[in-house]
Scaffold this active site. Sequence first.
Site, PDB file in Angstrom:
ATOM      1  N   GLY A 109     127.204  69.933  76.850  1.00 53.79           N
ATOM      2  CA  GLY A 109     127.350  70.316  78.246  1.00 53.79           C
ATOM      3  C   GLY A 109     126.121  69.997  79.063  1.00 53.79           C
ATOM      4  N   ARG A 110     125.009  69.835  78.387  1.00 50.61           N
ATOM      5  CA  ARG A 110     123.783  69.473  79.117  1.00 50.61           C
ATOM      6  C   ARG A 110     122.887  68.574  78.273  1.00 50.61           C
ATOM      7  NH1 ARG A 110     119.910  74.710  79.049  1.00 50.61           N
ATOM      8  NH2 ARG A 110     120.635  75.672  77.138  1.00 50.61           N
ATOM      9  N   ASP A 142     125.631  74.126  84.801  1.00 47.26           N
ATOM     10  CA  ASP A 142     125.086  73.070  85.656  1.00 47.26           C
ATOM     11  C   ASP A 142     124.511  71.858  84.925  1.00 47.26           C
ATOM     12  OD1 ASP A 142     122.895  74.226  84.551  1.00 47.26           O
ATOM     13  OD2 ASP A 142     122.015  74.965  86.419  1.00 47.26           O
ATOM     14  N   GLY A 143     124.484  71.912  83.603  1.00 47.11           N
ATOM     15  CA  GLY A 143     123.951  70.764  82.863  1.00 47.11           C
ATOM     16  C   GLY A 143     122.435  70.688  82.840  1.00 47.11           C
ATOM     17  N   ARG A 207     127.228  68.211  64.334  1.00 42.55           N
ATOM     18  CA  ARG A 207     127.250  69.626  63.964  1.00 42.55           C
ATOM     19  C   ARG A 207     128.494  69.975  63.166  1.00 42.55           C
ATOM     20  NH1 ARG A 207     124.721  71.390  68.863  1.00 42.55           N
ATOM     21  NH2 ARG A 207     123.658  69.535  69.591  1.00 42.55           N
ATOM     22  N   ASP A 277     128.593  75.508  66.237  1.00 46.10           N
ATOM     23  CA  ASP A 277     128.191  74.354  67.046  1.00 46.10           C
ATOM     24  C   ASP A 277     126.678  74.166  67.013  1.00 46.10           C
ATOM     25  OD1 ASP A 277     128.483  76.870  68.576  1.00 46.10           O
ATOM     26  OD2 ASP A 277     127.518  75.744  70.172  1.00 46.10           O
ATOM     27  N   ASN A 278     125.958  75.133  66.443  1.00 49.55           N
ATOM     28  CA  ASN A 278     124.505  75.038  66.371  1.00 49.55           C
ATOM     29  C   ASN A 278     124.028  74.835  64.937  1.00 49.55           C
ATOM     30  OD1 ASN A 278     124.361  75.402  69.134  1.00 49.55           O
ATOM     31  ND2 ASN A 278     124.081  77.609  69.004  1.00 49.55           N
TER      32      ASN A 278
HETATM   33  P1  AMP Z   1     124.409  77.004  73.195  1.00 55.66           P
HETATM   34  O1  AMP Z   1     124.662  78.472  73.209  1.00 55.66           O
HETATM   35  O2  AMP Z   1     123.127  76.597  73.848  1.00 55.66           O
HETATM   36  O3  AMP Z   1     124.570  76.407  71.842  1.00 55.66           O
HETATM   37  O4  AMP Z   1     125.519  76.346  74.130  1.00 55.66           O
HETATM   38  C1  AMP Z   1     126.873  76.495  73.904  1.00 55.66           C
HETATM   39  C2  AMP Z   1     127.638  75.526  74.768  1.00 55.66           C
HETATM   40  O5  AMP Z   1     127.338  75.733  76.145  1.00 55.66           O
HETATM   41  C3  AMP Z   1     127.346  74.062  74.491  1.00 55.66           C
HETATM   42  O6  AMP Z   1     128.535  73.355  74.669  1.00 55.66           O
HETATM   43  C4  AMP Z   1     126.351  73.715  75.559  1.00 55.66           C
HETATM   44  O7  AMP Z   1     126.346  72.348  75.865  1.00 55.66           O
HETATM   45  C5  AMP Z   1     126.857  74.535  76.723  1.00 55.66           C
HETATM   46  N1  AMP Z   1     125.797  74.842  77.693  1.00 55.66           N
HETATM   47  C6  AMP Z   1     124.759  75.705  77.541  1.00 55.66           C
HETATM   48  N2  AMP Z   1     123.999  75.728  78.629  1.00 55.66           N
HETATM   49  C7  AMP Z   1     124.538  74.847  79.513  1.00 55.66           C
HETATM   50  C8  AMP Z   1     124.224  74.413  80.841  1.00 55.66           C
HETATM   51  N3  AMP Z   1     123.174  74.889  81.511  1.00 55.66           N
HETATM   52  N4  AMP Z   1     125.033  73.494  81.412  1.00 55.66           N
HETATM   53  C9  AMP Z   1     126.107  72.997  80.771  1.00 55.66           C
HETATM   54  N5  AMP Z   1     126.465  73.370  79.534  1.00 55.66           N
HETATM   55  C10 AMP Z   1     125.693  74.285  78.902  1.00 55.66           C
HETATM   56 MG    MG Z   2     124.253  74.620  71.134  1.00 59.01          MG
END
Ligand code: AMP
Ligand code: MG
Length: 532
Positions: A109-110, A142-143, A207, A277-278
Site C-alpha cells: 500500500g505504500r 495515503d501511501g 511474504r 503479511d509481515n
Molecule cells: P502493516 O501493518 O504496516 O504491515 O500494513 C498492513 C497493510 O496496510 C499493508 O498492506 C500496508 O501496505 C498497508 N499500509 C500501511 N500503512 C499504509 C499507508 N500509510 N498507506 C497505504 N497503505 C498502508
Molecule cells: Mg506490513
Amino acid sequence: MTTSSALDALNFDNSFVRELPADAVAANQRRQVRGACFSRVQPSAVSAPKLIGWSSEVAALLGIDREQVGDEALAQIFAGNRLAGPMEPYAACYGGHQFGNWAGQLGDGRAITLGEVVNADAQRWEMQLKGAGPTPYSRTADGRAVLRSSVREFLCSEAMFHLGVPTTRALSLVLTGDLVVRDMFYDGHPAPEPGAIVCRVAPSFLRFGSFEIFASRGELDVLRTLADYTISHHFAELGPPGPAAYVAWFDEVCRRTAVMVAHWMRVGFVHGVMNTDNMSVLGLTIDYGPYGWLEDFNPGWTPNTTDASHRRYRFGNQPQIAHWNLAQLGNALYDLVGEVEPLQAALATYVTTYEQQWREMIAAKLGLLALQADDQPLVDELMDVLQLVETDMTIFYRKLAELDVDAAEQLDDRQLLEPLLEAYYAPDELAAHMPRVAGWLRRYAARLKADGRTKASRLAAMNAVNPKYVPRNYLAQLAIDASEKGDHGVLSELHEVLKRPYDEQPSKEHLAGKRPDWARSRPGCSMLSCSS
Ligand code: AMP
Ligand code: MG
C-alpha cells in the site's frame, strides 16, 4: 518523471515483473487486483528530498558509489522523484492474517519496488521504497510514511543485521519535504508530521501472505507460478519446482523462521505485528513497525498499543505465533502439494529446530559449552530470577560475563552481585531478593567450573552473543526528536555505534545504559501504534 542515468550502469535484472503475471489494469486506483502478483505503478513525486541516512555497507552490496552519484541525485532517486533507466517500479499483491483473522487483500500500500540488481557476487537485491505514494493496494491510506517510523526502520534493520539477526536491510533515508498527517494513537488528534522514505533492500520481499492470497481466491495457477518462481530464484538448491520441491521449500521456510525467532529471543527484539503479511518466506525480519526492544525482562511485554488488550504478539509468545503463521502458509500450499502429512512434518521441523536453536542460544548466552539435560532447572530458575524485579535483559547478560567464578563461594551476596547491579532498575527492591539471585549465581558459577573453560575464552564467547549496544526504544526516540528539529547527528551516531554492537566502545557508554525514567511512559519509547 525524468530518468537519470546515475544508476543505469548497475546490473538490473527485474525477474519479478518479467516472470510473474501482471495486473492488466493500468490505472493507479485502489481496488481488488485479480490474477496478478503485482501492479505497475510510479512513485509520486515529493517536494524537497534530502538524504539524511545512508548505509555504505548496503550501497557496496548493490555497487552504488555515493561520491560518484552525489547526494542530490541519490535523494531524488531514493525519494522516487527520478528513476534510473532500467527500473520497472511495481507494487506487489498479497494478503494476510492480521491478529489471527484472515484480512483478504493487503498488498504494497505504500511500498514500491524499483527493481532488482544482481551484483558482482551474483547476489540478487531488490530495492524497495517505503512511503513513495499510493498504489492500488493503499485502501484508505495515503501511501506515505512519517519520519519517526522511517528512522526506526532504517536504524533497526541495520542494527539487526550487525547483531547477526536475519533481516531486510536499509540503504537510505530521505526526508521528503512534505508533511504527512497521522493520528498517532488513534485518539482523535491527527497532526502533521515530516514525511520520509526508506529504501529497503532484500533478495526478495515475498511474504507468507503473498501465497495465501492466491490460495484464498482459488487462483491456483498464479499460486503455482509464484511458488515456482520463488524456488527457481531463491531456493535453487532444492531442485526443479514440483510437489517435492514445494515441500522441501516449506520445510526450509519453517527452519529459517525458527532460526530467526531464536535470534529475536536472544537479543530481546519484539516484532510487534507478526501478521502473516509481515513474515518473509526467506526467513528475514521484515516490516519494522511498532517493534520494541525488551528493556525490563518481561516475556509478557509488547510495544504495540494496537495489541495492548490481547498482547498476541508479546515477546514470550513470538515462537508460538511464528508456528501459527507457518501453519497458515502450509494451508495455502496444500493445493500444490496435495497431501497434508509432509506439510505437518515440516511444521514439526519448526518445533524441533526452534527447541534446538533455543538450547544452543541460551547455552551461548550463559557461556556454557553446551546445555546438558540436567541444566534445565538452572535455566528455569534464571528465567524466574530475571523477573523478580525489573531487570535490564541486555545489561544483565553482558555483565554476567564478568562474574568472578572462582571466588563465588567466598564472596557474600552483595559482592557476588556487584557486577550485575547496573542491570537493576530499582536496586532497593532487589534487597529482598538478593539471596535468591546470589543463590542462582553460585549454582551457575559451579556449573561453569564444570566446563573448565578459561575466563578469557568464556568472556569472549559471551560477548559475541550478548550485545552491549541495541537500538533501545528511547535511543531511537532521541534520534527522532533531534531529526524532527533538523539535527541528524544523533541518528548517524547511533547508526555508527550499532554497526559494532558486541564491541566495547568506551566513548559510547552513554548509549549502553538503562532506559532513563523519563522514557518509561513516553509515547515512542514504551508505547507505539501501527499508525506510521
Ligand atoms: P502493516 O501493518 O504496516 O504491515 O500494513 C498492513 C497493510 O496496510 C499493508 O498492506 C500496508 O501496505 C498497508 N499500509 C500501511 N500503512 C499504509 C499507508 N500509510 N498507506 C497505504 N497503505 C498502508
Ligand atoms: Mg506490513
